[in-house]
Design a protein around this motif. Structure first.
Motif, PDB file in Angstrom:
ATOM      1  N   MET A   1      50.125  21.341  34.560  1.00  0.00           N
ATOM      2  CA  MET A   1      51.283  21.137  35.430  1.00  0.00           C
ATOM      3  C   MET A   1      51.105  19.971  36.382  1.00  0.00           C
ATOM      4  O   MET A   1      52.053  19.364  36.819  1.00  0.00           O
ATOM      5  N   PHE A   2      49.865  19.616  36.690  1.00  0.00           N
ATOM      6  CA  PHE A   2      49.623  18.592  37.699  1.00  0.00           C
ATOM      7  C   PHE A   2      50.013  17.192  37.232  1.00  0.00           C
ATOM      8  O   PHE A   2      50.123  16.279  38.031  1.00  0.00           O
ATOM      9  N   GLU A   3      50.231  17.009  35.924  1.00  0.00           N
ATOM     10  CA  GLU A   3      50.656  15.709  35.429  1.00  0.00           C
ATOM     11  C   GLU A   3      52.068  15.378  35.887  1.00  0.00           C
ATOM     12  O   GLU A   3      52.427  14.210  36.035  1.00  0.00           O
ATOM     13  N   ASN A   4      52.881  16.381  36.120  1.00  0.00           N
ATOM     14  CA  ASN A   4      54.277  16.172  36.522  1.00  0.00           C
ATOM     15  C   ASN A   4      54.533  16.515  37.983  1.00  0.00           C
ATOM     16  O   ASN A   4      55.693  16.621  38.393  1.00  0.00           O
ATOM     17  N   LEU A   5      53.479  16.704  38.751  1.00  0.00           N
ATOM     18  CA  LEU A   5      53.604  17.118  40.147  1.00  0.00           C
ATOM     19  C   LEU A   5      52.884  16.138  41.063  1.00  0.00           C
ATOM     20  O   LEU A   5      51.777  15.684  40.769  1.00  0.00           O
ATOM     21  N   ARG A   6      53.516  15.820  42.174  1.00  0.00           N
ATOM     22  CA  ARG A   6      52.900  14.952  43.178  1.00  0.00           C
ATOM     23  C   ARG A   6      53.038  15.596  44.555  1.00  0.00           C
ATOM     24  O   ARG A   6      54.104  16.070  44.934  1.00  0.00           O
ATOM     25  N   ILE A   7      51.940  15.613  45.310  1.00  0.00           N
ATOM     26  CA  ILE A   7      51.943  16.104  46.688  1.00  0.00           C
ATOM     27  C   ILE A   7      52.190  14.914  47.612  1.00  0.00           C
ATOM     28  O   ILE A   7      51.585  13.853  47.426  1.00  0.00           O
ATOM     29  N   VAL A   8      53.060  15.074  48.597  1.00  0.00           N
ATOM     30  CA  VAL A   8      53.369  13.981  49.523  1.00  0.00           C
ATOM     31  C   VAL A   8      53.193  14.452  50.955  1.00  0.00           C
ATOM     32  O   VAL A   8      53.730  15.498  51.352  1.00  0.00           O
ATOM     33  N   ILE A   9      52.440  13.668  51.720  1.00  0.00           N
ATOM     34  CA  ILE A   9      52.249  13.937  53.146  1.00  0.00           C
ATOM     35  C   ILE A   9      52.600  12.668  53.916  1.00  0.00           C
ATOM     36  O   ILE A   9      52.105  11.581  53.596  1.00  0.00           O
ATOM     37  N   VAL A  10      53.450  12.795  54.923  1.00  0.00           N
ATOM     38  CA  VAL A  10      53.818  11.668  55.781  1.00  0.00           C
ATOM     39  C   VAL A  10      53.086  11.804  57.103  1.00  0.00           C
ATOM     40  O   VAL A  10      53.136  12.862  57.753  1.00  0.00           O
ATOM     41  N   ASN A  11      52.397  10.738  57.503  1.00  0.00           N
ATOM     42  CA  ASN A  11      51.639  10.749  58.753  1.00  0.00           C
ATOM     43  C   ASN A  11      52.184   9.708  59.734  1.00  0.00           C
ATOM     44  O   ASN A  11      52.536   8.591  59.354  1.00  0.00           O
ATOM     45  N   PHE A  12      52.256  10.107  61.006  1.00  0.00           N
ATOM     46  CA  PHE A  12      52.533   9.144  62.064  1.00  0.00           C
ATOM     47  C   PHE A  12      51.627   9.438  63.253  1.00  0.00           C
ATOM     48  O   PHE A  12      51.865  10.365  64.025  1.00  0.00           O
ATOM     49  N   GLN A  13      50.548   8.720  63.337  1.00  0.00           N
ATOM     50  CA  GLN A  13      49.648   8.717  64.492  1.00  0.00           C
ATOM     51  C   GLN A  13      49.067  10.087  64.844  1.00  0.00           C
ATOM     52  O   GLN A  13      48.861  10.399  66.021  1.00  0.00           O
ATOM     53  N   THR A  14      48.807  10.889  63.807  1.00  0.00           N
ATOM     54  CA  THR A  14      48.121  12.172  64.026  1.00  0.00           C
ATOM     55  C   THR A  14      46.988  12.320  63.008  1.00  0.00           C
ATOM     56  O   THR A  14      46.979  13.274  62.225  1.00  0.00           O
ATOM     57  N   PRO A  15      46.023  11.394  63.000  1.00  0.00           N
ATOM     58  CA  PRO A  15      44.949  11.461  62.006  1.00  0.00           C
ATOM     59  C   PRO A  15      44.113  12.727  62.103  1.00  0.00           C
ATOM     60  O   PRO A  15      43.564  13.189  61.101  1.00  0.00           O
ATOM     61  N   ASP A  16      44.017  13.298  63.300  1.00  0.00           N
ATOM     62  CA  ASP A  16      43.255  14.532  63.473  1.00  0.00           C
ATOM     63  C   ASP A  16      43.932  15.693  62.746  1.00  0.00           C
ATOM     64  O   ASP A  16      43.276  16.497  62.067  1.00  0.00           O
ATOM     65  N   LEU A  17      45.256  15.771  62.864  1.00  0.00           N
ATOM     66  CA  LEU A  17      45.999  16.822  62.165  1.00  0.00           C
ATOM     67  C   LEU A  17      46.021  16.563  60.662  1.00  0.00           C
ATOM     68  O   LEU A  17      45.888  17.498  59.863  1.00  0.00           O
ATOM     69  N   LEU A  18      46.179  15.315  60.290  1.00  0.00           N
ATOM     70  CA  LEU A  18      46.220  14.961  58.874  1.00  0.00           C
ATOM     71  C   LEU A  18      44.933  15.363  58.160  1.00  0.00           C
ATOM     72  O   LEU A  18      44.969  15.868  57.037  1.00  0.00           O
ATOM     73  N   LYS A  19      43.812  15.140  58.791  1.00  0.00           N
ATOM     74  CA  LYS A  19      42.518  15.477  58.190  1.00  0.00           C
ATOM     75  C   LYS A  19      42.450  16.969  57.852  1.00  0.00           C
ATOM     76  O   LYS A  19      42.020  17.357  56.762  1.00  0.00           O
ATOM     77  N   ILE A  20      42.896  17.798  58.781  1.00  0.00           N
ATOM     78  CA  ILE A  20      42.909  19.245  58.551  1.00  0.00           C
ATOM     79  C   ILE A  20      43.855  19.586  57.411  1.00  0.00           C
ATOM     80  O   ILE A  20      43.539  20.393  56.525  1.00  0.00           O
ATOM     81  N   SER A  21      45.039  18.966  57.428  1.00  0.00           N
ATOM     82  CA  SER A  21      46.041  19.252  56.405  1.00  0.00           C
ATOM     83  C   SER A  21      45.527  18.922  55.012  1.00  0.00           C
ATOM     84  O   SER A  21      45.615  19.742  54.089  1.00  0.00           O
ATOM     85  N   VAL A  22      44.977  17.724  54.852  1.00  0.00           N
ATOM     86  CA  VAL A  22      44.517  17.290  53.532  1.00  0.00           C
ATOM     87  C   VAL A  22      43.296  18.083  53.083  1.00  0.00           C
ATOM     88  O   VAL A  22      43.233  18.587  51.948  1.00  0.00           O
ATOM     89  N   GLU A  23      42.314  18.207  53.959  1.00  0.00           N
ATOM     90  CA  GLU A  23      41.071  18.880  53.556  1.00  0.00           C
ATOM     91  C   GLU A  23      41.298  20.352  53.240  1.00  0.00           C
ATOM     92  O   GLU A  23      40.696  20.885  52.286  1.00  0.00           O
ATOM     93  N   SER A  24      42.153  21.026  53.990  1.00  0.00           N
ATOM     94  CA  SER A  24      42.410  22.444  53.713  1.00  0.00           C
ATOM     95  C   SER A  24      43.185  22.596  52.407  1.00  0.00           C
ATOM     96  O   SER A  24      42.933  23.513  51.627  1.00  0.00           O
ATOM     97  N   PHE A  25      44.097  21.693  52.139  1.00  0.00           N
ATOM     98  CA  PHE A  25      44.846  21.736  50.876  1.00  0.00           C
ATOM     99  C   PHE A  25      43.916  21.467  49.694  1.00  0.00           C
ATOM    100  O   PHE A  25      43.980  22.148  48.661  1.00  0.00           O
ATOM    101  N   ARG A  26      43.044  20.488  49.850  1.00  0.00           N
ATOM    102  CA  ARG A  26      42.147  20.093  48.763  1.00  0.00           C
ATOM    103  C   ARG A  26      41.117  21.174  48.415  1.00  0.00           C
ATOM    104  O   ARG A  26      40.571  21.177  47.314  1.00  0.00           O
ATOM    105  N   LYS A  27      40.870  22.094  49.307  1.00  0.00           N
ATOM    106  CA  LYS A  27      39.961  23.200  48.990  1.00  0.00           C
ATOM    107  C   LYS A  27      40.480  24.008  47.805  1.00  0.00           C
ATOM    108  O   LYS A  27      39.709  24.543  47.014  1.00  0.00           O
TER     109      LYS A  27
END
Length: 216
Positions: A1-27
């Motif tokens: 299924m991952f061939e037809n699926l893309r995850i999208v995250i928009v960031n604006f000046q919150t690299p600390d929050l983004l790190k948590i978001s991406v790393e927790s999702f990637r687990k």
């Protein structure tokens, strides 16, 4: 299924929050293709995003916008740029607690040609504020949709509820918003970016807020 699926995250000046978001999702989903869009940040966000990309360079793409076009238009940019059939949007102020949600959400959308999007359903009034009486939409913080149907409806816009006009129009044309308890899998801090930088809606946002208070 991952061939037809893309995850999208928009960031604006919150690299600390983004790190948590991406790393927790990637687990839970290390194999999913992901695009991180930086929305014209002027801090160290771009550097932080590139460090995130180094962990899974073959699965993580980065798009850098020169200026902040705001969240809704950045989502619209993604949908007009990417090629996958299914797009899962997740806010930068989220933390994924457990996996097992992408698969059933995709199945919900595959179940019907008229199924357009899946996620947590809320009801809003004509100004986009939560209301018991109003129109049903999905919260954009964590939702999946069919990209090919998106252009049939009004684009996501710069608004407190950037998806509102799109989702209302979709339903008026007979397309379905599928309810899925994504909040059981992902914690959303709410206003993680907006609490620091606001919505950037200017006078229109203030007028809408006042008129909503008076029920107008």
């Amino acid at each position: 299924m991952f061939e037809n699926l893309r995850i999208v995250i928009v960031n604006f000046q919150t690299p600390d929050l983004l790190k948590i978001s991406v790393e927790s999702f990637r687990k839970f989903y290390p194999a999913a293709r992901m695009t991180i869009i930086d929305n014209g940040s002027k801090d160290n966000s771009v550097e932080a995003i590139k460090k995130i990309q180094e962990n899974l360079p073959d699965k993580t793409d980065v798009l850098i916008l020169n200026k902040n076009i705001y969240h809704g238009p950045a989502m619209n940019f993604a949908l007009n740029t990417l090629n996958e059939d299914y797009i899962f949007f997740i806010d930068s102020d989220t933390e994924t607690k457990k996996g097992g949600f992408l698969e059933p959400m995709a199945e919900l959308l595959k179940s019907s040609e008229n199924a357009y999007a899946a996620g947590r359903q809320i009801t809003v009034n004509k100004r986009g504020f939560l209301s018991e009486k109003g129109k049903a939409i999905l919260t954009p913080a964590y939702m999946m949709l069919k990209r090919k149907l998106y252009g049939t409806f009004p684009p996501f816009e710069h608004h407190g509820q950037p998806v509102m006009k799109n989702f209302i129009c979709a339903q008026e044309k007979g397309y379905l918003l599928k309810t899925f308890p994504i909040e059981n899998y992902i914690d959303h801090k709410w206003r993680g970016t907006a609490s620091r930088f606001g919505y950037g809606l200017g006078m229109k946002g203030k007028i809408d807020f006042v008129l909503n208070k008076f029920g107008i």
